[in-house]
Design an enzyme around this catalytic site. Structure first.
Site, short mmCIF file in Angstrom:
data_model
loop_
_atom_site.label_atom_id
_atom_site.label_comp_id
_atom_site.label_asym_id
_atom_site.label_seq_id
_atom_site.Cartn_x
_atom_site.Cartn_y
_atom_site.Cartn_z
N PHE A 1 -18.36 -22.89 -2.75
CA PHE A 1 -18.22 -24.04 -3.12
C PHE A 1 -18.71 -25.10 -1.75
O PHE A 1 -19.63 -25.68 -2.27
CB PHE A 1 -16.58 -24.35 -2.92
CG PHE A 1 -16.03 -25.87 -2.96
CD1 PHE A 1 -16.68 -26.80 -3.44
CD2 PHE A 1 -15.17 -25.94 -1.77
CE1 PHE A 1 -16.21 -27.97 -2.98
CE2 PHE A 1 -14.63 -27.10 -1.79
CZ PHE A 1 -15.20 -28.11 -2.24
N ILE A 2 -18.36 -24.63 -0.82
CA ILE A 2 -18.84 -25.66 0.66
C ILE A 2 -20.09 -25.15 0.90
O ILE A 2 -21.23 -25.98 0.95
CB ILE A 2 -17.89 -25.31 1.83
CG1 ILE A 2 -16.41 -26.00 1.40
CG2 ILE A 2 -18.63 -26.11 2.92
CD1 ILE A 2 -15.45 -25.54 2.56
N TYR B 1 -4.23 -14.74 7.13
CA TYR B 1 -5.20 -15.60 6.99
C TYR B 1 -5.48 -16.22 8.27
O TYR B 1 -6.57 -16.29 9.04
CB TYR B 1 -5.19 -16.56 5.83
CG TYR B 1 -6.34 -17.33 5.56
CD1 TYR B 1 -7.91 -16.73 5.57
CD2 TYR B 1 -6.16 -18.75 5.37
CE1 TYR B 1 -8.68 -17.80 5.30
CE2 TYR B 1 -7.16 -19.43 5.15
CZ TYR B 1 -8.54 -19.05 5.19
OH TYR B 1 -9.59 -19.96 4.90
#
Ligand code: UDP
Length: 332
Positions: free
Chosen positions: A12-13, A150
């Site tokens: 996406f980015i 994460y």
């Protein structure tokens, strides 16, 4: 002209960053294993004279050695992302984020290439002093709750990047992304804005987790990409950590109402218990807003795109995608 190597460039980015760099006349190489990225995100660029790509893992030393040696700047975006994915596949998350970044930094150091490492607002953990500043202390949840894997894996990435700068003089820059949103982000891995937009377009109920009083600040990917490029180009960014995000805070409940209003959708809003959404023992972050004074001071950067416009941009993209799928269906 600078030659950028973007890991995770089909994501996406990464795909938006690639487009923006090409538009500025830079040369871009993308490496992506298409685990969460999609080739379709960059398919329209494959004939661009300044663009090339490799579908490959960043753990492939032979390929990475060549790609890193040929570029000027590395932007490392490849990572296991999305809270849902992290909760479902913690082994994969930890290994991808820690070993992957280590591999990239080691290679960058071999050829002394300026390297930008993407980190996340998750590293602010349970911090309650808002907005979050780069130098804040951090409190994470226990290791028995996989969500925190994460944050912890990304913190290790940050430590490593800063250590390479301090000890080896490798020019590294870290940026922490706060809830980036825009076209091409998929709701498959739990991200709330594309999920709500998709639900609103289909006339399905918008699923607010918990009581919806938790809040976030959403930043359009086009604004984020401008910030990343600014950091890549500024000599004084080296050896530092920067927040990138929007400061307009909105509760998830208000977000659902806003999506409905902007898209004029008849969808209902339903409340789903966290347990049902993420499984037992999930800990959400109540609020999350960045302090962006550091990047503003260095680059003069500010987010410019309002959330309403981003919602429209995502809806436009989803409708276009739907149209393509329908056309493909009709043609087959
Ligand atoms: N969320 C929600 N409904 C969804 C997906 C997410 O209410 O369908 C909530 C989620 O629990 C969190 C917020 O929206 O409080 C942002 O979630 P996201 O996964 O987009 O980002 P993060 O949790 O990493 O900020």
């Amino acid at each position: 002209m600078t030659h950028f190597l973007i890991t995770g460039g089909m994501g996406f980015i990464g795909s938006h960053l690639t487009e923006a760099l090409l538009a500025r006349g830079h040369y871009v190489t993308v490496v992506d294993d298409v685990s969460t990225g999609r080739f379709e995100n960059i398919a329209h660029l494959t004939h661009h004279p300044l663009f090339r790509f490799a579908i490959e893992s960043i753990m492939n030393e032979t390929v990475m050695d060549r790609l890193v040696s040929e570029c000027d700047v590395v932007v490392h975006l490849a990572a296991a992302v999305g809270v849902q994915l992290i909760v479902e596949r913690p082994t994969h998350t930890i290994e991808t984020n820690v070993l992957g970044t280590h591999a990239v930094l080691r290679m960058a150091n071999r050829y002394r290439k300026r390297t930008l490492i993407a980190s996340t607002s998750e590293v602010y953990g349970k911090g309650s002093r808002l907005p979050f500043r780069e130098e804040d202390d951090v409190v994470l949840g226990p290791t028995t709750k996989s969500r925190w894997a994460y944050a912890c894996s990304k913190m290790l990435d940050e430590f490593l990047a800063l250590a390479y700068w301090r000890e080896q003089n490798l020019p590294t820059v870290i940026f922490r992304l706060f809830n980036t949103v825009g076209p091409r982000q998929t709701g498959r891995y739990g991200m709330v804005v594309p999920r709500f937009v998709g639900q609103a377009l289909r006339g399905e109920p918008l699923t607010v987790y918990g009581d919806g009083t938790q809040s976030r600040a959403f930043c359009d990917v086009a604004d984020v990409v401008r910030a990343i490029i600014g950091l890549a180009e500024h000599p004084d960014a080296v050896g530092q950590v920067f927040n990138i995000g929007n400061t307009r805070e909105i509760t998830i409940r208000d977000l659902a109402a806003l999506v409905k209003r902007v898209l004029d959708s008849p969808s209902d809003i339903v409340f789903v218990p966290y347990e049902e959404a993420y499984g037992p023992g999930f800990e959400d972050m109540k609020r999350r807003v960045p302090d962006i004074s550091k990047i503003r001071a260095l680059l003069g950067w500010e987010p410019e795109i309002p959330l309403e416009t981003t919602i429209e941009r995502i809806a436009h993209y989803m409708r276009k995608l739907e149209g393509q799928v329908a056309l493909q269906g009709a043609g087959s």
